[in-house]
Design an enzyme around this catalytic site. Sequence first.
Site, PDB file in Angstrom:
ATOM      1  CB  ILE A   1       5.940   1.234   4.044  1.00  0.00           C
ATOM      2  CG1 ILE A   1       6.793   2.392   4.563  1.00  0.00           C
ATOM      3  CG2 ILE A   1       4.461   1.623   4.070  1.00  0.00           C
ATOM      4  CD1 ILE A   1       6.630   3.699   3.780  1.00  0.00           C
ATOM      5  CB  THR A   2       3.094  -3.830   5.245  1.00  0.00           C
ATOM      6  OG1 THR A   2       2.126  -3.185   6.072  1.00  0.00           O
ATOM      7  CG2 THR A   2       4.204  -4.428   6.095  1.00  0.00           C
ATOM      8  N   GLY A   3       1.997  -2.877   2.480  1.00  0.00           N
ATOM      9  CA  GLY A   3       0.826  -2.389   1.734  1.00  0.00           C
ATOM     10  C   GLY A   3       1.114  -1.133   0.946  1.00  0.00           C
ATOM     11  CB  ALA A   4       4.194   0.499  -0.155  1.00  0.00           C
TER      12      ALA A   4
ATOM     13  CB  SER B   1      -2.904   0.006  -3.983  1.00  0.00           C
ATOM     14  OG  SER B   1      -3.669  -0.481  -2.924  1.00  0.00           O
ATOM     15  N   GLY B   2      -3.174   2.629  -2.653  1.00  0.00           N
ATOM     16  CA  GLY B   2      -3.880   3.427  -1.649  1.00  0.00           C
ATOM     17  C   GLY B   2      -3.001   4.267  -0.737  1.00  0.00           C
TER      18      GLY B   2
ATOM     19  CE1 TYR C   1     -10.616  -3.179   7.471  1.00  0.00           C
ATOM     20  CE2 TYR C   1     -12.112  -1.655   8.574  1.00  0.00           C
ATOM     21  CZ  TYR C   1     -10.968  -1.882   7.842  1.00  0.00           C
ATOM     22  OH  TYR C   1     -10.151  -0.830   7.490  1.00  0.00           O
TER      23      TYR C   1
HETATM   24  N1  NAP Z   1      -9.524   3.375   2.933  1.00  0.00           N
HETATM   25  C1  NAP Z   1     -10.057   3.724   4.077  1.00  0.00           C
HETATM   26  O1  NAP Z   1     -11.039   4.514   4.155  1.00  0.00           O
HETATM   27  C2  NAP Z   1      -9.506   3.197   5.367  1.00  0.00           C
HETATM   28  C3  NAP Z   1     -10.105   3.615   6.565  1.00  0.00           C
HETATM   29  C4  NAP Z   1      -9.569   3.151   7.756  1.00  0.00           C
HETATM   30  C5  NAP Z   1      -8.471   2.317   7.760  1.00  0.00           C
HETATM   31  N2  NAP Z   1      -7.921   1.924   6.563  1.00  0.00           N
HETATM   32  C6  NAP Z   1      -6.745   1.045   6.619  1.00  0.00           C
HETATM   33  O2  NAP Z   1      -5.722   1.590   5.796  1.00  0.00           O
HETATM   34  C7  NAP Z   1      -4.823   0.545   5.418  1.00  0.00           C
HETATM   35  C8  NAP Z   1      -4.491   0.662   3.941  1.00  0.00           C
HETATM   36  O3  NAP Z   1      -5.651   0.386   3.203  1.00  0.00           O
HETATM   37  P1  NAP Z   1      -6.051   1.132   1.851  1.00  0.00           P
HETATM   38  O4  NAP Z   1      -7.336   1.825   2.123  1.00  0.00           O
HETATM   39  O5  NAP Z   1      -4.907   1.899   1.318  1.00  0.00           O
HETATM   40  O6  NAP Z   1      -6.417  -0.147   0.953  1.00  0.00           O
HETATM   41  P2  NAP Z   1      -5.822  -0.715  -0.401  1.00  0.00           P
HETATM   42  O7  NAP Z   1      -5.719   0.347  -1.424  1.00  0.00           O
HETATM   43  O8  NAP Z   1      -6.666  -1.908  -0.692  1.00  0.00           O
HETATM   44  O9  NAP Z   1      -4.333  -1.165  -0.006  1.00  0.00           O
HETATM   45  C9  NAP Z   1      -4.112  -2.304   0.773  1.00  0.00           C
HETATM   46  C10 NAP Z   1      -2.659  -2.713   0.690  1.00  0.00           C
HETATM   47  O10 NAP Z   1      -2.463  -3.889   1.504  1.00  0.00           O
HETATM   48  C11 NAP Z   1      -1.817  -4.885   0.709  1.00  0.00           C
HETATM   49  N3  NAP Z   1      -2.177  -6.242   1.120  1.00  0.00           N
HETATM   50  C12 NAP Z   1      -3.405  -6.785   1.196  1.00  0.00           C
HETATM   51  N4  NAP Z   1      -3.313  -8.087   1.549  1.00  0.00           N
HETATM   52  C13 NAP Z   1      -1.996  -8.363   1.688  1.00  0.00           C
HETATM   53  C14 NAP Z   1      -1.266  -9.532   2.001  1.00  0.00           C
HETATM   54  N5  NAP Z   1      -1.866 -10.710   2.223  1.00  0.00           N
HETATM   55  N6  NAP Z   1       0.074  -9.454   2.067  1.00  0.00           N
HETATM   56  C15 NAP Z   1       0.718  -8.298   1.819  1.00  0.00           C
HETATM   57  N7  NAP Z   1       0.088  -7.152   1.482  1.00  0.00           N
HETATM   58  C16 NAP Z   1      -1.261  -7.194   1.415  1.00  0.00           C
HETATM   59  C17 NAP Z   1      -2.324  -4.608  -0.715  1.00  0.00           C
HETATM   60  O11 NAP Z   1      -1.499  -5.271  -1.647  1.00  0.00           O
HETATM   61  P3  NAP Z   1      -2.002  -5.551  -3.168  1.00  0.00           P
HETATM   62  O12 NAP Z   1      -1.683  -4.300  -3.918  1.00  0.00           O
HETATM   63  O13 NAP Z   1      -1.170  -6.725  -3.576  1.00  0.00           O
HETATM   64  O14 NAP Z   1      -3.476  -5.829  -3.103  1.00  0.00           O
HETATM   65  C18 NAP Z   1      -2.234  -3.100  -0.748  1.00  0.00           C
HETATM   66  O15 NAP Z   1      -0.908  -2.678  -0.967  1.00  0.00           O
HETATM   67  C19 NAP Z   1      -5.519  -0.775   5.816  1.00  0.00           C
HETATM   68  O16 NAP Z   1      -4.941  -1.246   7.002  1.00  0.00           O
HETATM   69  C20 NAP Z   1      -6.958  -0.355   6.060  1.00  0.00           C
HETATM   70  O17 NAP Z   1      -7.611  -1.193   6.992  1.00  0.00           O
HETATM   71  C21 NAP Z   1      -8.399   2.355   5.373  1.00  0.00           C
END
Ligand code: NAP
Length: 291
Positions: free
Chosen positions: A10-13, A15-16, A166
Amino acid sequence: MKLDGKNVVITGATSGIGKEAAIEIARMKPCLVLPVRNLEKGEQVKKQIVAESDNPAVYLMKCDLASFDSIRNFAREFKKQFSGLHLLINNAGIWQNKKSETKDGIEMTFGVNHLGPFLLTNLLLDEIRSGVPARIINVSSEAHRYTGMNFNDPEGKKKFSTFKAYGQSKLANILFTRYLAQMLREDGVTVNCMHPGFVATNLFDRIAPFLRPVFGLFMKTPRQGAETIVFLALSPGVEGSTGGYYVNKKKKKPSGAALDNKAAEKLWMLSSQYTGMEETSLINLPFENQI
Ligand SMILES: NC(=O)c1ccc[n+]([C@@H]2O[C@H](COP(=O)([O-])OP(=O)(O)OC[C@H]3O[C@@H](n4cnc5c(N)ncnc54)[C@H](OP(=O)(O)O)[C@@H]3O)[C@@H](O)[C@H]2O)c1
Protein backbone atom coordinates in the site's frame (compact mmCIF):
# COMPACT_ATOMS: atom_id res chain seq x y z
CA MET A 1 -10.27 -12.03 -0.93
CA LYS A 2 -8.53 -13.91 1.86
CA LEU A 3 -5.23 -12.21 2.70
CA ASP A 4 -3.91 -14.41 5.47
CA GLY A 5 -0.20 -14.97 4.72
CA LYS A 6 -0.36 -13.09 1.41
CA ASN A 7 1.71 -10.08 0.37
CA VAL A 8 0.14 -6.62 0.20
CA VAL A 9 1.71 -3.30 -0.86
CA ILE A 10 0.00 0.00 0.00
CA THR A 11 1.52 3.35 -0.99
CA GLY A 12 0.82 6.51 0.98
CA ALA A 13 0.11 4.64 4.22
CA THR A 14 1.84 7.24 6.40
CA SER A 15 -1.28 9.37 6.63
CA GLY A 16 -4.92 9.92 5.76
CA ILE A 17 -6.88 7.38 3.78
CA GLY A 18 -3.88 5.09 3.15
CA LYS A 19 -3.13 4.72 6.85
CA GLU A 20 -6.72 3.75 7.68
CA ALA A 21 -6.85 1.31 4.77
CA ALA A 22 -3.55 -0.20 5.96
CA ILE A 23 -4.91 -0.74 9.50
CA GLU A 24 -8.10 -2.42 8.23
CA ILE A 25 -6.24 -4.62 5.76
CA ALA A 26 -3.49 -5.50 8.29
CA ARG A 27 -6.29 -7.00 10.44
CA MET A 28 -6.70 -9.69 7.75
CA LYS A 29 -3.14 -10.88 8.66
CA PRO A 30 -1.27 -10.43 5.40
CA CYS A 31 2.38 -9.50 5.19
CA LEU A 32 2.03 -5.75 4.67
CA VAL A 33 4.80 -3.88 2.84
CA LEU A 34 4.66 -0.10 2.98
CA PRO A 35 6.73 1.91 0.50
CA VAL A 36 7.31 5.27 2.24
CA ARG A 37 9.35 8.34 1.38
CA ASN A 38 10.07 9.19 5.02
CA LEU A 39 11.24 6.18 7.07
CA GLU A 40 11.16 8.07 10.38
CA LYS A 41 7.52 9.01 9.92
CA GLY A 42 6.91 5.50 8.64
CA GLU A 43 8.25 3.98 11.89
CA GLN A 44 5.68 5.88 13.96
CA VAL A 45 2.82 4.86 11.68
CA LYS A 46 4.03 1.27 11.53
CA LYS A 47 3.82 1.07 15.34
CA GLN A 48 0.23 2.31 15.18
CA ILE A 49 -0.72 -0.15 12.41
CA VAL A 50 0.85 -3.09 14.28
CA ALA A 51 -0.83 -2.08 17.56
CA GLU A 52 -4.29 -1.51 16.07
CA SER A 53 -4.28 -4.58 13.82
CA ASP A 54 -2.38 -6.95 16.10
CA ASN A 55 -0.36 -7.97 13.03
CA PRO A 56 3.42 -7.78 13.48
CA ALA A 57 4.10 -8.53 9.78
CA VAL A 58 4.34 -4.89 8.69
CA TYR A 59 7.49 -3.83 6.80
CA LEU A 60 8.67 -0.39 5.72
CA MET A 61 10.71 0.15 2.60
CA LYS A 62 12.03 3.41 1.22
CA CYS A 63 10.23 4.59 -1.91
CA ASP A 64 9.87 8.15 -3.11
CA LEU A 65 7.32 8.25 -5.91
CA ALA A 66 8.92 11.50 -7.09
CA SER A 67 12.03 9.57 -8.16
CA PHE A 68 12.18 6.83 -10.79
CA ASP A 69 15.45 5.57 -9.26
CA SER A 70 13.82 5.26 -5.85
CA ILE A 71 10.87 3.35 -7.33
CA ARG A 72 13.22 1.01 -9.19
CA ASN A 73 15.24 0.40 -6.01
CA PHE A 74 12.06 -0.38 -4.09
CA ALA A 75 10.89 -2.87 -6.74
CA ARG A 76 14.32 -4.55 -6.77
CA GLU A 77 14.37 -4.86 -2.96
CA PHE A 78 10.77 -6.09 -2.84
CA LYS A 79 11.58 -8.87 -5.31
CA LYS A 80 14.63 -9.88 -3.27
CA GLN A 81 12.72 -10.08 0.01
CA PHE A 82 9.22 -11.24 -0.96
CA SER A 83 7.73 -13.77 -3.29
CA GLY A 84 4.50 -12.87 -5.12
CA LEU A 85 2.23 -9.87 -4.67
CA HIS A 86 -1.48 -10.43 -4.12
CA LEU A 87 -2.77 -6.91 -3.54
CA LEU A 88 -1.30 -3.59 -4.68
CA ILE A 89 -2.99 -0.36 -3.59
CA ASN A 90 -1.72 2.75 -5.36
CA ASN A 91 -3.06 5.29 -2.90
CA ALA A 92 -0.29 7.91 -2.43
CA GLY A 93 -1.13 11.22 -4.01
CA ILE A 94 -0.48 14.91 -3.74
CA TRP A 95 -2.04 18.27 -4.35
CA GLN A 96 0.50 20.98 -5.17
CA ASN A 97 -0.38 24.62 -4.73
CA LYS A 98 2.85 25.63 -6.46
CA LYS A 99 4.44 24.08 -9.50
CA SER A 100 7.48 21.94 -8.71
CA GLU A 101 9.40 19.04 -10.25
CA THR A 102 10.27 15.47 -9.39
CA LYS A 103 13.90 14.28 -9.15
CA ASP A 104 13.58 13.43 -12.85
CA GLY A 105 12.54 16.98 -13.78
CA ILE A 106 8.86 16.12 -14.38
CA GLU A 107 5.96 18.26 -13.15
CA MET A 108 5.33 16.94 -9.63
CA THR A 109 1.56 16.19 -9.78
CA PHE A 110 1.81 14.24 -13.04
CA GLY A 111 4.97 12.54 -11.75
CA VAL A 112 3.79 11.45 -8.29
CA ASN A 113 0.10 10.85 -8.96
CA HIS A 114 0.42 9.07 -12.29
CA LEU A 115 3.93 8.25 -13.57
CA GLY A 116 5.15 6.96 -10.18
CA PRO A 117 2.32 4.42 -9.74
CA PHE A 118 2.54 3.55 -13.45
CA LEU A 119 6.22 2.63 -13.08
CA LEU A 120 5.79 0.93 -9.70
CA THR A 121 2.93 -1.24 -10.97
CA ASN A 122 4.75 -2.23 -14.14
CA LEU A 123 7.89 -3.14 -12.22
CA LEU A 124 5.84 -5.35 -9.89
CA LEU A 125 3.76 -7.02 -12.61
CA ASP A 126 5.74 -10.27 -12.61
CA GLU A 127 5.25 -10.56 -8.85
CA ILE A 128 1.55 -9.75 -9.23
CA ARG A 129 1.10 -12.33 -12.00
CA SER A 130 2.77 -14.93 -9.82
CA GLY A 131 0.42 -14.03 -6.96
CA VAL A 132 -2.89 -14.68 -8.74
CA PRO A 133 -5.69 -14.28 -7.92
CA ALA A 134 -4.49 -10.74 -7.34
CA ARG A 135 -6.02 -7.29 -7.17
CA ILE A 136 -4.74 -3.81 -8.02
CA ILE A 137 -6.59 -0.77 -6.69
CA ASN A 138 -5.81 2.77 -7.84
CA VAL A 139 -7.04 5.75 -5.82
CA SER A 140 -8.45 8.33 -8.21
CA SER A 141 -10.90 11.17 -7.54
CA GLU A 142 -14.10 12.78 -8.77
CA ALA A 143 -11.73 15.67 -9.57
CA HIS A 144 -10.97 13.74 -12.76
CA ARG A 145 -14.11 15.40 -14.15
CA TYR A 146 -12.45 18.85 -14.11
CA THR A 147 -10.47 18.27 -17.26
CA GLY A 148 -9.33 16.13 -20.20
CA MET A 149 -5.85 14.80 -20.97
CA ASN A 150 -3.66 17.51 -22.47
CA PHE A 151 -1.38 15.31 -24.54
CA ASN A 152 0.27 18.36 -26.16
CA ASP A 153 1.41 19.62 -22.78
CA PRO A 154 0.85 16.98 -20.08
CA GLU A 155 3.11 18.78 -17.60
CA GLY A 156 1.49 22.18 -18.09
CA LYS A 157 4.76 23.69 -19.31
CA LYS A 158 2.98 26.35 -21.37
CA LYS A 159 0.21 27.07 -18.91
CA PHE A 160 0.01 25.56 -15.42
CA SER A 161 -3.07 25.26 -13.26
CA THR A 162 -3.00 23.34 -9.96
CA PHE A 163 -6.65 22.26 -10.41
CA LYS A 164 -6.03 21.02 -13.94
CA ALA A 165 -2.80 19.27 -12.96
CA TYR A 166 -4.56 17.42 -10.12
CA GLY A 167 -7.68 16.65 -12.21
CA GLN A 168 -5.61 15.38 -15.13
CA SER A 169 -3.52 13.15 -12.84
CA LYS A 170 -6.69 11.61 -11.38
CA LEU A 171 -8.11 11.14 -14.90
CA ALA A 172 -4.83 9.42 -15.78
CA ASN A 173 -5.43 7.04 -12.82
CA ILE A 174 -8.71 5.91 -14.42
CA LEU A 175 -7.32 5.60 -17.96
CA PHE A 176 -4.38 3.62 -16.55
CA THR A 177 -6.76 1.37 -14.60
CA ARG A 178 -8.91 0.62 -17.63
CA TYR A 179 -5.95 -0.12 -19.91
CA LEU A 180 -4.19 -2.30 -17.37
CA ALA A 181 -7.44 -4.14 -16.57
CA GLN A 182 -7.77 -5.04 -20.22
CA MET A 183 -4.13 -6.06 -20.43
CA LEU A 184 -4.43 -8.40 -17.42
CA ARG A 185 -7.95 -9.63 -18.18
CA GLU A 186 -6.89 -13.22 -18.88
CA ASP A 187 -4.27 -13.35 -16.13
CA GLY A 188 -6.42 -13.57 -12.98
CA VAL A 189 -5.53 -10.03 -11.93
CA THR A 190 -8.29 -7.45 -11.47
CA VAL A 191 -7.64 -3.70 -11.65
CA ASN A 192 -10.14 -1.18 -10.31
CA CYS A 193 -10.07 2.44 -9.23
CA MET A 194 -12.12 4.52 -6.83
CA HIS A 195 -12.92 7.92 -5.37
CA PRO A 196 -12.73 7.97 -1.55
CA GLY A 197 -15.11 10.90 -1.05
CA PHE A 198 -14.27 14.34 0.29
CA VAL A 199 -12.04 13.33 3.18
CA ALA A 200 -10.39 15.32 6.00
CA THR A 201 -6.71 14.47 5.41
CA ASN A 202 -3.41 16.28 4.99
CA LEU A 203 -4.19 16.71 1.28
CA PHE A 204 -6.40 19.64 2.16
CA ASP A 205 -3.76 21.34 4.29
CA ARG A 206 -2.25 22.30 1.01
CA ILE A 207 -5.44 23.23 -0.79
CA ALA A 208 -7.03 25.81 1.47
CA PRO A 209 -6.17 25.71 5.19
CA PHE A 210 -8.49 28.62 5.93
CA LEU A 211 -11.47 26.73 4.48
CA ARG A 212 -10.80 23.64 6.57
CA PRO A 213 -13.29 24.40 9.36
CA VAL A 214 -16.06 24.93 6.77
CA PHE A 215 -15.04 21.91 4.70
CA GLY A 216 -14.86 19.90 7.91
CA LEU A 217 -18.63 19.98 8.23
CA PHE A 218 -19.04 18.00 5.01
CA MET A 219 -15.97 15.83 5.05
CA LYS A 220 -15.64 12.12 5.69
CA THR A 221 -13.17 10.88 8.28
CA PRO A 222 -10.08 9.11 6.86
CA ARG A 223 -11.55 5.82 8.11
CA GLN A 224 -14.75 6.44 6.13
CA GLY A 225 -12.60 7.50 3.16
CA ALA A 226 -10.82 4.14 3.28
CA GLU A 227 -14.05 2.09 3.15
CA THR A 228 -14.25 1.71 -0.64
CA ILE A 229 -10.57 0.72 -0.83
CA VAL A 230 -11.13 -1.95 1.82
CA PHE A 231 -14.29 -3.11 0.02
CA LEU A 232 -12.42 -3.47 -3.29
CA ALA A 233 -9.57 -5.26 -1.52
CA LEU A 234 -11.55 -7.78 0.48
CA SER A 235 -15.07 -8.19 -0.83
CA PRO A 236 -15.85 -11.52 -2.51
CA GLY A 237 -18.58 -9.55 -4.35
CA VAL A 238 -16.03 -7.88 -6.64
CA GLU A 239 -14.11 -11.04 -7.44
CA GLY A 240 -13.39 -11.14 -11.18
CA SER A 241 -14.79 -7.64 -11.65
CA THR A 242 -12.23 -5.44 -13.38
CA GLY A 243 -11.75 -2.03 -15.04
CA GLY A 244 -14.36 -0.30 -12.84
CA TYR A 245 -14.53 3.09 -11.14
CA TYR A 246 -16.16 2.94 -7.68
CA VAL A 247 -17.64 5.53 -5.35
CA ASN A 248 -19.21 4.57 -2.00
CA LYS A 249 -18.60 0.89 -2.77
CA LYS A 250 -20.64 1.09 -5.98
CA LYS A 251 -19.63 1.21 -9.62
CA LYS A 252 -20.06 4.67 -11.09
CA LYS A 253 -19.68 5.92 -14.65
CA PRO A 254 -16.62 8.18 -14.88
CA SER A 255 -16.35 11.13 -17.27
CA GLY A 256 -16.42 10.70 -21.05
CA ALA A 257 -12.69 11.53 -21.09
CA ALA A 258 -12.05 8.60 -18.74
CA LEU A 259 -13.88 6.25 -21.14
CA ASP A 260 -11.83 7.35 -24.16
CA ASN A 261 -9.98 4.19 -25.18
CA LYS A 262 -7.68 5.97 -27.61
CA ALA A 263 -6.63 8.32 -24.80
CA ALA A 264 -5.98 5.32 -22.53
CA GLU A 265 -3.72 3.79 -25.16
CA LYS A 266 -1.98 7.11 -25.87
CA LEU A 267 -1.39 7.71 -22.17
CA TRP A 268 0.06 4.21 -21.80
CA MET A 269 2.54 4.87 -24.63
CA LEU A 270 3.43 8.30 -23.27
CA SER A 271 3.91 6.96 -19.73
CA SER A 272 6.07 4.11 -21.04
CA GLN A 273 8.33 6.65 -22.77
CA TYR A 274 8.54 8.89 -19.70
CA THR A 275 9.46 6.02 -17.41
CA GLY A 276 11.64 4.06 -19.84
CA MET A 277 9.25 1.08 -19.81
CA GLU A 278 9.16 0.73 -23.63
CA GLU A 279 8.78 -3.01 -23.36
CA THR A 280 5.31 -2.63 -21.81
CA SER A 281 3.90 -0.61 -24.70
CA LEU A 282 3.70 -3.53 -27.10
CA ILE A 283 0.09 -4.56 -26.62
CA ASN A 284 -2.46 -3.68 -29.20
CA LEU A 285 -5.70 -4.44 -27.47
CA PRO A 286 -9.23 -4.90 -28.60
CA PHE A 287 -10.62 -2.49 -26.05
CA GLU A 288 -14.14 -2.73 -24.65
CA ASN A 289 -15.86 -0.38 -22.25
CA GLN A 290 -16.41 -2.31 -19.07
CA ILE A 291 -18.24 0.46 -17.21
N1 NAP B 1 -8.74 13.61 0.80
C1 NAP B 1 -9.64 13.63 -0.15
O1 NAP B 1 -10.74 14.24 -0.03
C2 NAP B 1 -9.40 12.91 -1.44
C3 NAP B 1 -10.40 12.95 -2.42
C4 NAP B 1 -10.19 12.25 -3.60
C5 NAP B 1 -9.03 11.53 -3.80
N2 NAP B 1 -8.07 11.52 -2.81
C6 NAP B 1 -6.85 10.73 -3.06
O2 NAP B 1 -6.62 9.89 -1.94
C7 NAP B 1 -5.24 9.53 -1.91
C8 NAP B 1 -4.70 9.64 -0.49
O3 NAP B 1 -4.70 11.00 -0.13
P1 NAP B 1 -5.05 11.53 1.34
O4 NAP B 1 -6.26 12.38 1.19
O5 NAP B 1 -5.04 10.42 2.31
O6 NAP B 1 -3.81 12.54 1.54
P2 NAP B 1 -2.63 12.60 2.59
O7 NAP B 1 -3.15 12.48 3.97
O8 NAP B 1 -1.87 13.82 2.21
O9 NAP B 1 -1.77 11.28 2.27
C9 NAP B 1 -0.97 11.21 1.13
C10 NAP B 1 0.00 10.06 1.25
O10 NAP B 1 0.80 10.01 0.05
C11 NAP B 1 2.18 9.99 0.43
N3 NAP B 1 3.04 10.62 -0.57
C12 NAP B 1 2.97 11.87 -1.05
N4 NAP B 1 3.99 12.09 -1.91
C13 NAP B 1 4.72 10.96 -1.95
C14 NAP B 1 5.91 10.58 -2.62
N5 NAP B 1 6.59 11.42 -3.41
N6 NAP B 1 6.38 9.33 -2.44
C15 NAP B 1 5.75 8.46 -1.63
N7 NAP B 1 4.63 8.76 -0.94
C16 NAP B 1 4.13 10.01 -1.10
C17 NAP B 1 2.21 10.79 1.74
O11 NAP B 1 3.43 10.54 2.41
P3 NAP B 1 3.97 11.55 3.58
O12 NAP B 1 3.29 11.09 4.83
O13 NAP B 1 5.44 11.30 3.57
O14 NAP B 1 3.57 12.94 3.18
C18 NAP B 1 0.98 10.24 2.43
O15 NAP B 1 1.25 8.98 3.00
C19 NAP B 1 -4.54 10.45 -2.93
O16 NAP B 1 -4.30 9.72 -4.10
C20 NAP B 1 -5.57 11.54 -3.19
O17 NAP B 1 -5.44 12.11 -4.48
C21 NAP B 1 -8.23 12.18 -1.64
